[in-house]
Design an enzyme around this catalytic site. Structure first.
Site, PDB file in Angstrom:
ATOM      1  N   GLU A  26      -1.666   6.153   4.989  1.00 42.56           N
ATOM      2  CA  GLU A  26      -0.349   5.769   4.766  1.00 42.56           C
ATOM      3  C   GLU A  26       0.641   6.798   4.053  1.00 42.56           C
ATOM      4  OE1 GLU A  26      -0.606   1.816   2.932  1.00 42.56           O
ATOM      5  OE2 GLU A  26      -1.455   1.073   4.709  1.00 42.56           O
ATOM      6  N   ALA A  83       2.474  -7.851  -0.150  1.00 39.67           N
ATOM      7  CA  ALA A  83       2.478  -8.262  -1.192  1.00 39.67           C
ATOM      8  C   ALA A  83       4.226  -8.247  -1.887  1.00 39.67           C
ATOM      9  CB  ALA A  83       1.872  -7.646  -2.362  1.00 39.67           C
ATOM     10  N   ARG A 132      -6.546  -4.444   5.168  1.00 38.69           N
ATOM     11  CA  ARG A 132      -6.684  -3.201   4.719  1.00 38.69           C
ATOM     12  C   ARG A 132      -6.801  -2.077   5.927  1.00 38.69           C
ATOM     13  NH1 ARG A 132      -5.820  -4.386   0.100  1.00 38.69           N
ATOM     14  NH2 ARG A 132      -6.930  -4.263  -1.671  1.00 38.69           N
ATOM     15  N   ASP A 150     -17.345 -15.279   7.781  1.00 45.25           N
ATOM     16  CA  ASP A 150     -17.636 -14.542   6.375  1.00 45.25           C
ATOM     17  C   ASP A 150     -18.949 -14.522   6.086  1.00 45.25           C
ATOM     18  OD1 ASP A 150     -15.345 -14.016   3.659  1.00 45.25           O
ATOM     19  OD2 ASP A 150     -17.700 -14.411   3.255  1.00 45.25           O
ATOM     20  N   HIS A 177       3.157  -1.788   4.726  1.00 45.62           N
ATOM     21  CA  HIS A 177       2.488  -2.406   3.803  1.00 45.62           C
ATOM     22  C   HIS A 177       3.307  -3.256   2.928  1.00 45.62           C
ATOM     23  CE1 HIS A 177      -1.338  -1.502   1.671  1.00 45.62           C
ATOM     24  NE2 HIS A 177      -0.927  -2.646   1.222  1.00 45.62           N
TER      25      HIS A 177
END
Length: 549
Positions: free
Chosen positions: A261, A282, A232, A171, A279
């Site tokens: 998508e 969540a 992503r 990162d 997807h």
């Protein structure tokens, strides 16, 4: 009474606090056609959406009463945030509510990939008892490369350690100290490629990360590596991944997100070594309740106490302050984006902001946050906003300092932004000129006069005759039109810079050709995600030029 419209499938349980509040009327109209939504949106004070409803500039034109748009999730790709900001509408989201759900889905995908669970289920359910085709691998003592050590990447890494995995983390803001504290190893992308048995993606989709995992990167990876992407779509070049899997170099992949998508690519959907989900990162009962609870609570706070916690755009300001600072807010965001690119896209360790002239008499807290957000947004994309930027700076270990100076630097108002990483430093100075708009007046030690545009070409070179002509000729050969060109130097015949505004972007091949020009030391394409919407004459006279810099 405040009226709230909910247009997508949002958890009823999560909306209870809003539904039961005596000052709010909540109406639910899922799957509402766009034409009907445009007809009724003007009657509402707040709008709650997930991903289906597209909040466009056309829709907002009829939303004269709307004060808040809430996205019951993390990303705001389906909301025209700039259009909402221009109308003074606050856009909020629920940035932390799906962390656990996305973390656990990533681990589920990794385990499924390691043990070929979906493939084994499909064959067994079809009536075939086949134990020989589904021999898997263990996670124990394997190396996991985590690309993106934000909240979700860190939580995945923590849980992967419980499997006995060795963690390599990349990162831009991950420090050796933080990695050591967490029990991980800070690593480069190349080291992750060379040593990882599994690689999981947890980075935002930005210009730098789009296609990050491509043919070149895949060739650097360890044979038999497995990829997981629940972050992503677009970070992994899907065509390159399929090629690497077909060749046998990559053992497999588990993908929850895709470049387009819903995904329709048969090479992804029908490859036996690729696991796909629609997807679902969540998509848990708890996560959906939490995102609804978060946005409901914040809507109540905004209307009842004017407190804003998770705004992704500019908080409301008084009319007088907005009139003075609005053009500087836009310029500040642009300065932040540009200066980090001038630092060769490296994460900063220190940020310095200096205000000069009449700006020292203004409340510049919002302007400071805007400058800082511009710096961080290059790597953190839409995960950073004006509300959380100071927290993220602290979290990433980046120090910042703000100073106000009574001297005017030749202008009624002037600001400088300086970033450094310990080895390199980049600096930008800028102002807003009455009737002319934003101007970048200093890049590092060079004085210049450039209007921020979407595509800027920054060139450092020796101050010798013919350099401008060579650059212009080469760009012409590639069909790249120059809008403007400005030059700056400290002494005749010494080092100099030129900054060109371009009508379109350019590839790495053009940059490569430019650096072959004798006497040309550096060439960088600088890109802005926002362009100047300043209207000449909009700024009050106190922003006028005082004297030449």
């Amino acid at each position: 009474m405040y009226k709230v419209l909910v247009t997508d499938g949002i958890s009823h349980t999560g909306l209870v606090s809003l539904i039961e509040h005596p000052h709010f009327i909540v109406e639910r109209q899922p799957t509402l056609p766009v034409a009907e939504l445009k007809n009724i949106i003007g009657d509402y004070d707040a709008l709650i959406v997930r991903s289906q409803t597209k909040v466009t500039v056309e829709l907002l034109e009829t939303a004269g009463r709307l004060r808040v748009i809430a996205r019951a999730g993390v990303g705001v790709d389906n909301i025209d945030v700039n259009a909402a900001t221009r109308k003074g509408i606050i856009v909020i989201n629920a940035p932390g509510a799906n962390t656990i759900a996305a973390t656990e889905h990533t681990l589920a995908m990794m385990l499924s990939l390691a043990r070929k669970i979906p493939q084994a289920h499909q064959k067994t359910a079809a009536g075939e008892w086949d134990r020989n085709s589904f021999k898997g691998v263990e996670l124990y003592k394997k190396t996991l490369g985590v690309i993106g050590m934000g909240k979700i990447g860190t939580e995945v890494a923590k849980r992967a350690k419980s499997f006995g995995m060795n963690i390599l983390g990349f990162d831009p803001y991950l420090t050796e100290e933080r990695a050591k504290k967490l029990g991980f190893t800070k690593a480069s992308l190349d080291l992750i490629a060379a040593e990882s048995d599994f690689i999981t993606i947890h980075t935002p989709l930005t210009n730098d990360t789009r296609g990050l995992v491509n043919d070149d990167y895949l060739r650097k990876t360890k044979k038999g590596v497995r990829f997981v992407n629940c972050a992503r779509g677009g970070v992994i070049d899907e065509k390159a991944l399929v090629r690497a899997i077909k060749s046998g170099h990559v053992a497999g992949a588990a993908l929850d997100v895709f470049e387009k998508e819903p995904v329709a690519d048969v090479e992804l959907l029908q490859n036996p070594n690729i696991i796909v989900t629609p997807h679902l990162g969540a998509s848990t009962i708890e996560a959906q309740e939490k995102v609804a609870q978060e946005v409901s609570a914040e809507i109540i706070e905004i209307f009842e106490t004017q407190s804003i916690q998770n705004a992704v755009n500019m908080p409301q300001m008084s009319g007088e302050t907005q009139a003075k600072l609005q053009p500087y807010l836009l310029l500040g965001d642009q300065m932040g984006q540009l200066v980090i690119q001038l630092l060769n896209k490296q994460a900063p360790a220190k940020i310095e902001i200096n205000y000069y002239g009449d700006l020292i008499d203004e409340d510049t807290e919002l302007l400071t946050r805007t400058l800082l957000k511009g710096v961080l947004s290059y790597h953190l994309s839409d995960s950073v906003n004006l509300i959380n930027v100071l927290h993220l700076l602290k979290e990433q270990g980046v120090s910042y300092n703000v100073a106000k100076n009574a001297t005017n630097k030749g202008f009624a108002n002037y600001m400088e932004l300086c970033v450094s990483n310990g080895l390199e430093t980049a600096r930008i100075g800028a102002t807003v000129l009455n009737g002319y708009g934003a101007r970048i007046l200093k890049i590092n030690q060079y004085r210049i006069d450039v209007k921020p545009e979407k595509y800027l070409l920054y060139i450092k070179h020796r101050d010798v005759p013919g350099m401008i002509g060579k650059v212009g000729s080469l760009l012409g050969d590639y069909g790249i039109n120059i809008g403007t060109m400005q030059v700056g130097r400290t002494e005749v015949g010494g080092e100099a810079i030129m900054v060109l505004t371009l009508d379109k972007t350019m590839g790495a091949d053009v940059i490569g050709e430019l650096t072959l020009i004798d006497g040309l030391d550096e060439a960088h394409l600088l890109e802005l995600t926002n362009v100047d919407t300043f209207e000449p004459g909009r700024v009050e006279p106190e922003f006028e030029i005082v004297e030449s810099i």
